[in-house]
Design an enzyme around this catalytic site. Sequence first.
Site, PDB file in Angstrom:
ATOM      1  N   ARG A 105       0.878  -1.067  -0.164  1.00  0.00           N
ATOM      2  CA  ARG A 105       0.053  -0.001  -0.044  1.00  0.00           C
ATOM      3  C   ARG A 105       0.814   1.311  -0.009  1.00  0.00           C
ATOM      4  O   ARG A 105       0.599   2.135  -0.844  1.00  0.00           O
ATOM      5  CB  ARG A 105      -1.087  -0.094   1.298  1.00  0.00           C
ATOM      6  CG  ARG A 105      -2.215  -0.570   1.103  1.00  0.00           C
ATOM      7  CD  ARG A 105      -3.056  -0.662   2.215  1.00  0.00           C
ATOM      8  NE  ARG A 105      -2.285  -1.163   3.457  1.00  0.00           N
ATOM      9  CZ  ARG A 105      -2.542  -2.473   3.860  1.00  0.00           C
ATOM     10  NH1 ARG A 105      -3.728  -3.219   3.333  1.00  0.00           N
ATOM     11  NH2 ARG A 105      -1.876  -2.941   4.807  1.00  0.00           N
ATOM     12  N   SER A 110      10.234   2.765   7.047  1.00  0.00           N
ATOM     13  CA  SER A 110       9.566   1.454   7.419  1.00  0.00           C
ATOM     14  C   SER A 110       9.822   1.207   8.602  1.00  0.00           C
ATOM     15  O   SER A 110       9.281   1.563   9.561  1.00  0.00           O
ATOM     16  CB  SER A 110       9.890   0.349   6.486  1.00  0.00           C
ATOM     17  OG  SER A 110      11.407  -0.016   6.498  1.00  0.00           O
ATOM     18  N   ARG A 111      10.741   0.341   8.915  1.00  0.00           N
ATOM     19  CA  ARG A 111      11.337   0.141  10.180  1.00  0.00           C
ATOM     20  C   ARG A 111      12.782   0.069  10.350  1.00  0.00           C
ATOM     21  O   ARG A 111      13.434  -0.394   9.341  1.00  0.00           O
ATOM     22  CB  ARG A 111      10.788  -1.419  10.737  1.00  0.00           C
ATOM     23  CG  ARG A 111       9.368  -1.550  11.069  1.00  0.00           C
ATOM     24  CD  ARG A 111       8.993  -0.647  12.565  1.00  0.00           C
ATOM     25  NE  ARG A 111       7.581  -0.819  12.962  1.00  0.00           N
ATOM     26  CZ  ARG A 111       6.682  -0.184  12.350  1.00  0.00           C
ATOM     27  NH1 ARG A 111       7.078   0.902  11.697  1.00  0.00           N
ATOM     28  NH2 ARG A 111       5.528  -0.114  12.971  1.00  0.00           N
ATOM     29  N   GLU A 137      15.140   3.073  19.204  1.00  0.00           N
ATOM     30  CA  GLU A 137      14.093   4.587  19.155  1.00  0.00           C
ATOM     31  C   GLU A 137      13.917   4.553  20.512  1.00  0.00           C
ATOM     32  O   GLU A 137      13.224   3.634  21.464  1.00  0.00           O
ATOM     33  CB  GLU A 137      12.894   4.363  18.214  1.00  0.00           C
ATOM     34  CG  GLU A 137      13.450   4.067  16.764  1.00  0.00           C
ATOM     35  CD  GLU A 137      11.993   4.117  15.892  1.00  0.00           C
ATOM     36  OE1 GLU A 137      10.987   4.367  16.258  1.00  0.00           O
ATOM     37  OE2 GLU A 137      12.356   3.820  14.727  1.00  0.00           O
ATOM     38  N   HIS A 170      10.451   9.161  13.872  1.00  0.00           N
ATOM     39  CA  HIS A 170       9.641   8.172  13.491  1.00  0.00           C
ATOM     40  C   HIS A 170       8.103   8.950  13.280  1.00  0.00           C
ATOM     41  O   HIS A 170       7.183   8.691  14.167  1.00  0.00           O
ATOM     42  CB  HIS A 170       9.523   7.116  14.238  1.00  0.00           C
ATOM     43  CG  HIS A 170       8.914   5.791  14.087  1.00  0.00           C
ATOM     44  ND1 HIS A 170       9.207   4.598  14.386  1.00  0.00           N
ATOM     45  CD2 HIS A 170       7.830   5.636  13.076  1.00  0.00           C
ATOM     46  CE1 HIS A 170       8.249   3.777  13.602  1.00  0.00           C
ATOM     47  NE2 HIS A 170       7.596   4.508  12.993  1.00  0.00           N
TER      48      HIS A 170
HETATM   49  C1  GLV Z   1       4.090   3.338  11.821  1.00  0.00           C
HETATM   50  O1  GLV Z   1       5.098   3.231  12.008  1.00  0.00           O
HETATM   51  C2  GLV Z   1       3.166   2.305  11.855  1.00  0.00           C
HETATM   52  O2  GLV Z   1       3.644   1.121  11.527  1.00  0.00           O
HETATM   53  O3  GLV Z   1       1.925   2.683  11.583  1.00  0.00           O
END
Ligand code: GLV
Length: 335
Positions: free
Chosen positions: A166, A246-247, A276, A295
């Site tokens: 998405r 993303s991560r 984090e 983030h």
């Molecule tokens: C934010 O990082 C989420 O996964 O919504």
Amino acid sequence: MKNLSGYNRKKIFVTRKLPEAAMKILESKAFDVNVWTKETPPPKKVIIEKVKNVNGLICLLTEKIDEEVINAAGEQLRGIFQVAVGYDNINVDVATKKGIYVTNTPGVLTETTADFAFTLLMATARRIAEADRCVKTGKWKIPWGLMMLLGQDIWGKTIGIIGLGRIGGAVARRAKGMNMKIVYYDVYRNENLEKELGAKYVDLETLLRESDFVTVHVPLMPSTYHLINEERLKMMKKTSCLINTSRGPVIDEKALYKALKEEWIWAAGLDVWENEPTDLNNPLLTLDNITVAPHIASASYATRTKMAVMAVENLIATFEGRIPPNLVNKEVLKK
Ligand code: GLV
């Protein structure tokens, strides 16, 4: 699953204050709601105590809902309702074994997150953070310097999207608007987007070698941990930018530091970190060729409200005996 119907006086623990609209919905139902009101996440021992007694847990991605926490949960815990699309902080397998629903908040944050990913890409390419520091700290001495703060062009360049789900797809649409050539790598092909945007499916190595911008949009899981490592950073163009919303652990930060310091790549934009909040001593923060954020990719007023409301709606559905719309562990229904 046991009978879930009837939400009267169900005990709910919320690990952080939610936006007002979401709190109002929760309060309009007859739940017994307990909110952790501090800005920092509740310590693990508090979460463990809570899951022994509450029926529903609304949590954020900062809370580690691991095996220990879930195994501590009493029979009465029906669901873990995450306010985020990513849910790598939750041990879903263990929750499923215990018959506990896990839900997330997909869709509502897609465009906001893609806006931010593209903002970070542009800010990185055009050195916006450095330019801001230059003006504010009085380093701007020459009225107009022909060679001052030179950056990379974006229009018409090649973007490599790792993970065309998405959010990756929404980034691709923005890239199309910038007349970019789009290549992508994913475990699944997305032929609709290939047709719509002229995106080309390539293997990861080709993507890294051909792209001027590499942007990462994969979930964190064992197969994506340190997906971008030293070997792969060395495949990238010297003039390229790497963007991650993303991560954090998808990129090996130690390798990224070397890549930026020794100029294997030109710059990076990071919104997410291996740890984090990242430590002020993180060597990445000493570099000028990295643009950083804490983030915040989904952090717009409207979207954060929608995410919280969605988590609450998943919870309400659960206690009304319906299948929550954003159930992650559908196998739980077979229990
Ligand atoms: C934010 O990082 C989420 O996964 O919504």
